[in-house]
Design an enzyme around this catalytic site. Structure first.
Site: not given
Ligand SMILES: Cc1cc2nc3c(=O)[nH]c(=O)nc-3n(C[C@H](O)[C@H](O)[C@H](O)COP(=O)(O)O)c2cc1C
Length: 321
Positions: A25, A27, A79, A110, A212, A235
């Site tokens: 997820p 955001a 989520q 978060c 990672d 990412r």
């Protein structure tokens, strides 16, 4: 490290996730258009952006719209974040019954002060009794499997993910995802794979590792060192959605200008259909910048993309690739 058969189906509480490499997820980033592209490159499942259960309770359209997804996004996890068991249960039920969520995921990771200050996100890791109540309430109400995504722990050095994962499992959670950083680390430093291995030892539900992983080699190392059942890519998928295909097949992608152009155009087209041109153009710009990273003339092209005022101008930038 061998390229043993790391890719397999994942069974999350009876929901079959065909491949165990999942889009994390994200955001403000992983909207339906981007998620659909990731599915087309082989992601086994995608997760919605985090959605405020309280926002849902108060009928916020901006909240519920985040659960909308394309037909390609199947199975799909929604989520939610919050801290009131009844309100989270209500949101979970709504998403499962009216928005086609196959899985409800609870955010316990978060790190943002506004969220933690509201006793939500990773703050929940400091409240094991509340975790038990939330997971139980959501699992009882949802009617679909419930998962929890957590961090290593809240405060630096205070690792309690294995303990929290056990509490989640005891209260009906069907799988846990662990991002191997403390809340206090945000996204800095590196992901600790040891905690993921310790969570795997602590529970018998599937454990999904997050942090990672950007290459097939990273994925192999994560599976080998943690014994995890699946991996989430966050990412590493930005401007790089073919990472799913690379991890699944073990074959490096020849990232040509043509591939980038075709992929970014596909995402733009999906985004325009989903959000309308003005919003799509505004929101695709950061993705275009990620797609352009490392390319010849990237700086010039990025500036042109950020100056674009309609879809044709974005397409003109991509035509330069
Ligand atoms: C821009 C951004 C947004 C994120 N949004 C969420 C979110 O809504 N819910 C969540 O559980 N994690 C969220 N995360 C955390 C990621 O899902 C993931 O656990 C973390 O980035 C580590 O994985 P990575 O190294 O593959 O990115 C977010 C991370 C980033 C960078």
């Amino acid at each position: 490290m061998g390229s043993g058969n790391i890719i397999h189906e994942l069974n999350i509480g009876g929901v079959a996730v065909p491949r165990n490499i999942i889009l994390a997820p994200l955001a403000g980033v992983a909207d339906s258009a981007f998620r659909t592209v990731c599915m087309e490159y082989g992601a086994g499942m995608c997760v919605s952006e985090m959605i405020s259960a309280k926002g849902v309770h108060y009928g916020s359209r901006g909240s519920v719209i985040l659960a909308e997804h394309s037909a390609v996004e199947s199975p799909f996890a929604v989520q939610i974040f919050g801290h009131e068991p009844e309100i989270m249960a209500e949101a979970a039920k709504l998403f499962a019954t009216e928005y086609g969520a196959d899985i409800i995921d609870i955010n316990m990771g978060c790190p943002v002060p506004k969220v933690c200050g509201n006793f939500e996100g990773s703050y929940l890791m400091t409240q094991p009794e509340l975790v038990a109540k939330i997971v139980r309430a959501v699992a009882d109400a949802a009617g679909v499997p419930v998962t929890v995504k957590m961090r290593r722990g809240f405060s630096q050095g205070d690792e309690n993910a294995p303990e929290i994962a056990k509490i989640c499992e005891a209260n009906g959670c069907a799988a846990v995802a662990v991002h191997g950083r403390f809340r206090s680390e945000y996204y800095s430093g590196s992901c600790d794979r040891g905690v993921i291995a310790r969570v795997k030892q602590a529970v018998s539900v599937p454990v999904i590792a997050s942090g990672d992983v950007t290459t097939r080699e990273d994925a192999e190392r994560m599976f080998a060192e943690t014994g995890c059942d699946g991996i989430m890519i966050g990412r590493g998928a930005l401007g790089n959605p073919w990472v799913f295909r690379e991890i699944i097949t073990g074959e490096k992608t020849d990232v040509t200008g043509e591939l980038i152009r075709a992929t970014a155009l596909r995402q733009l087209e999906l985004s325009v259909m989903e959000k309308g041109e003005a919003t799509a153009v505004r929101e695709i710009k950061k993705h275009v910048a990620w797609y352009l990273k490392g390319r010849k003339n990237a700086a010039t092209l990025k500036n042109a993309a950020f100056a674009a005022s309609d879809a044709d101008e974005i397409k003109a930038v991509l035509a330069e690739l």
